[in-house]
Design a protein around this motif. Structure first.
Motif: not given
Length: 237
Positions: A52-59, A83-90, A124-128
């Protein structure tokens, strides 16, 4: 001991069920089975969660790339996302833009080392993000490599117990040997049941994590180049 008494105490072939084999097994073999079943449940929980995590990341990455390359200004995109929660490229975009904003919105503009600071922020962001993608995958690798041997330990212990029972009863007929051997081999079967999905899932999810991280690193390089050009333009102005 009378042979008829021994055979009466043992289950017949038609009465050997999975639950019956577990219930009649030695306490050590039972503990091995319970541990392997718990490990299997844990692995399946990780597999579902990571899928599910990888699917969310791809989308999320597909959606962000579509917006990022649409020609929208970086400042406008930053204001809409800060102001939004961010993950991946964001998350990479926000990390670099925060460093950019701290430099150009401050009173003292340390532009000379800005590119290095942006690159460090992106790294650092890529590492996290990579740590998030890789988290708990080692559990699948551990279960996949150790579960068959743990199951084999239960099997060996069960067979030893069966041989001691055979020696005590002085009866080597198949009716006496088969139930104990079946109970012992059941531990190996559970070990394989836990290990096989864990190994397959680990290889697939590890490959997916590697591809996702490579995609993040590619975006970080591209975004760093874009900001580098803007830094040169501002320095020349």
């Amino acid at each position: 001991m009378d042979t008829a008494v021994v055979q009466t105490a043992l289950p017949s072939a038609g009465e050997i069920t999975l639950f019956g084999m577990f219930w009649q097994a030695h306490i050590v073999v039972k503990l091995v089975m319970i541990g392997l079943i718990a490990a299997s449940v844990w692995c399946w929980a990780i597999i579902v969660d990571k899928s599910l995590l990888f699917s969310r990341y791809r989308r999320a990455m597909d959606q962000f790339e579509e917006v990022f390359w649409s020609g929208r200004s970086l400042d406008e995109l930053y204001r809409s996302l800060e102001d939004r929660p961010a993950h991946g490229m964001q998350a990479l975009f926000l990390a670099a833009m925060r460093e950019w904003k701290r430099t150009f919105d401050g009173q003292r503009r340390a532009v000379g080392s800005l590119q290095q600071r942006i690159d460090r922020a992106l790294d650092l962001a890529v590492q996290r993000e990579g740590e998030t993608l890789q988290a708990r995958l080692s559990v699948l690798a551990t279960v996949g490599s150790s579960a068959p041997f743990i199951g084999l330990f239960g099997t060996v212990w069960g067979i030893m117990t069966s041989f001691r029972s055979i020696a005590a009863s002085n009866n080597t007929s198949l009716a006496v040997v088969a139930p104990g051997i079946a109970e012992a081999l059941f531990a190996t079967a559970i070990g394989l049941f836990a290990a096989i999905p864990a190994v397959i899932a680990y290889n697939k999810l590890q490959s997916e994590a590697t591809r996702t991280q490579a995609r993040l690193e590619g975006f970080a390089d591209e975004f760093s180049s874009i900001l580098s050009r803007q830094i040169d333009e501002r320095a020349a102005a």
